[in-house]
Design an enzyme around this catalytic site. Structure first.
Site, PDB file in Angstrom:
ATOM      1  N   HIS A   1      49.716  53.510  48.320  1.00 25.89           N
ATOM      2  CA  HIS A   1      48.527  52.953  48.989  1.00 25.89           C
ATOM      3  C   HIS A   1      48.905  52.498  50.396  1.00 25.89           C
ATOM      4  CE1 HIS A   1      44.594  51.187  49.395  1.00 25.89           C
ATOM      5  NE2 HIS A   1      45.071  49.947  49.546  1.00 25.89           N
TER       6      HIS A   1
ATOM      7  N   ASP B   1      42.971  45.689  53.982  1.00 26.97           N
ATOM      8  CA  ASP B   1      43.146  46.584  52.835  1.00 26.97           C
ATOM      9  C   ASP B   1      41.778  47.152  52.488  1.00 26.97           C
ATOM     10  OD1 ASP B   1      43.751  47.931  50.540  1.00 26.97           O
ATOM     11  OD2 ASP B   1      44.655  46.226  49.503  1.00 26.97           O
TER      12      ASP B   1
ATOM     13  N   CYS C   1      42.676  56.094  51.695  1.00 24.35           N
ATOM     14  CA  CYS C   1      43.245  54.832  52.180  1.00 24.35           C
ATOM     15  C   CYS C   1      43.979  55.019  53.498  1.00 24.35           C
ATOM     16  CB  CYS C   1      44.186  54.246  51.130  1.00 24.35           C
ATOM     17  SG  CYS C   1      45.542  55.360  50.649  1.00 24.35           S
TER      18      CYS C   1
END
Length: 502
Positions: free
Chosen positions: A393, A410, A461
């Protein structure tokens, strides 16, 4: 009845009965029709009836009238007479006998409208008539002494001396009376005021010869008052104009401040042309080992296999992210006024700074930011971007020097306080090492940004992290969504193929 008629005829003798009947019939109480009784001179065989007769202007005759005249009178239009009695109003205020014809109605309509238009034109001309200011000098002319033709020369000289004194006080009048010197001849004529101001000065009655200077004083004071009012009005107009100019300058300043933001935001969403889309599709279909572009300064090669990570559904790799960070720095160098002064670390910086085996190690990255290598100190930047790779991630950490805070972004809204603690320690060590200054960051705030575009799949991401950096370096808010990720992937591929971030 017949016997009475004979007796009456014998008593009247030769009296003409027609004259008597005419007088009776012309009595004012009768209407347009009168009842004809049987006469007493042999006409009783005629039946009674309603016969029209005149009220006035009847020609009386001394001769007996023929019987047929009363029975068949000449038909003439009678003169209308005003009715002195209640009248029933029919058909909207008029009965049938008084109703006008269509021709008369049309004529009356045109005449009435013509008169109305004339009145409106006259009223409009009178409405905009400007009333002139009237100065009443009657109250102070009661003591005026008239100068006759044989006035002594001494009196005239005294008058001239007084005029000189008044002239000295009249300097504030700004030249409204250009012919004051004519007063030295011994008389004041109000009509001798300068023609330039005759439209604004009107006396309510003619004044010819005045020896007293009260009238002159009042006229002069009125002129001075008017001048002061004009000056005040001029000052107000000047002040208003200056205010408008200030507002225009401020509005232009605001527009200049807003227009670059709109331009920059528009540049962040410029669509690809057909040629650019074709070039991206061809690059995605290239061979894996085919080197598409090479960035010499960073020594990064982009092959077909590496570039295909930008296709929808793929994870971004280190080479694409690191090359894009270099392109963002070059973009800032091309247009320093358009973008914030930033530093972009590559994806290997944080793993060198914080190692799972050794922990925090500033010495491992100390030489990454030397003055010789960068040409600037990190403390002089506005923002420092650090890509963070956590197994599978991508997230972003920001040292926001401009706002004195450490930020963590995030796309899944995760929180990692240890990452921000390590970056705070690093920045203190960096400033002490490069600038020999002990920086206190205890008052700096740690922020886990929550108001940001969120990821809705398991593979975007890295693209979210890249666009966080792109928009923050432009000084923009994060105004994009998940739906725009395919566009951003194609645009990033185009910019890498051109080796130029836009």
């Amino acid at each position: 009845m017949k016997n009475q008629s004979r007796v009456l005829n014998s008593e009247l003798g030769d009296f003409d009965l027609s004259v008597l009947w005419d007088q009776i019939l012309n009595f004012e109480g009768y209407g347009s029709y009168c009842f004809r009784p049987m006469d007493m001179d042999g006409y009783h065989k005629r039946s009674a009836g309603l016969n029209p007769c005149k009220h006035s202007g009847f020609s009386h005759s001394s001769r007996p009238m023929a019987p047929g005249i009363y029975r068949y009178p000449e038909v003439k239009s009678s003169l209308r007479r005003q009715v002195h009695a209640p009248v029933r109003i029919l058909n909207s205020g008029r009965d049938r006998s008084t109703r006008q014809g269509s021709g008369n109605v049309l004529g009356t309509f045109l005449t009435r409208n013509n008169d109305m238009w004339k009145r409106n034109a006259l009223d409009s001309s009178l409405r905009y008539r400007t009333d002139r200011e009237v100065i009443d000098v009657d109250d102070e002319l009661g003591d005026v002494e008239m100068i006759s033709d044989d006035t002594s020369r001494e009196g005239v000289e005294n008058v001239a001396m007084e005029v000189d004194e008044v002239e000295e006080k009249a300097e504030m009048g700004n030249g409204l009376f250009s012919e004051v010197a004519s007063l030295k001849n011994g008389s004041l004529r109000v009509g001798e005021c300068s023609k330039a101001n005759s439209s604004s000065l009107v006396v309510n009655r003619p004044v010819t010869d005045v020896t007293s200077f009260e009238a002159y004083r009042k006229v002069l004071e009125s002129a001075v008052n008017r001048t002061s009012k004009l000056k005040d009005r001029g000052f107000v107009d000047f002040f208003k104009e200056r205010g408008r100019a200030l507002l225009r300058s401020l509005s232009s300043f605001w527009r200049q401040d807003e227009e670059p933001v709109e331009v920059v935001q528009r540049e962040a969403f410029v669509p690809l042309s057909r040629e650019e889309e074709t070039a991206v599709r061809r690059a995605f279909s290239a061979n894996d080992s085919n080197i598409l572009v090479t960035h010499k300064n960073s020594n990064i090669d982009i092959t077909g296999k590496i570039l295909r990570c930008l296709k929808p559904g793929k994870w971004l790799n280190d080479e694409v992210i690191n090359l894009y960070m270099v392109l963002l720095k070059e973009r800032e160098a091309r247009e320093p006024k358009k973008f914030l002064k930033c530093h972009f670390f590559n994806t290997f910086f944080f793993t060198k700074l914080v190692n799972s085996a050794t922990g925090y190690n500033y010495g491992a990255v100390r030489r990454w930011t030397s003055m010789k290598r960068l040409g600037y100190h990190l403390k002089d930047c506005d923002k420092i971007f650090i890509p963070i790779h956590m197994n599978i991630h991508w997230t972003l950490a920001v040292i926001n020097i401009k706002d004195q805070k450490f930020q963590y972004l995030d796309s899944f809204k995760g929180r990692e306080p240890k990452i921000l603690d390590a970056l705070a320690r690093y920045f203190v060590d960096e400033v002490r090492d490069k600038s020999e200054v002990d920086l206190d960051v205890s008052r700096w705030r740690q922020e886990f940004v929550q108001d940001l575009p969120m990821q809705r799949n398991g593979f975007d991401c890295g693209m979210f992290m890249v666009k966080y950096i792109d928009f923050y370096s432009r000084g923009l808010d994060l105004c994009f969504t998940q739906e725009q990720m395919p566009y951003f992937r194609a645009r990033t591929a185009k910019e890498i193929l051109q080796l130029k971030a836009e």
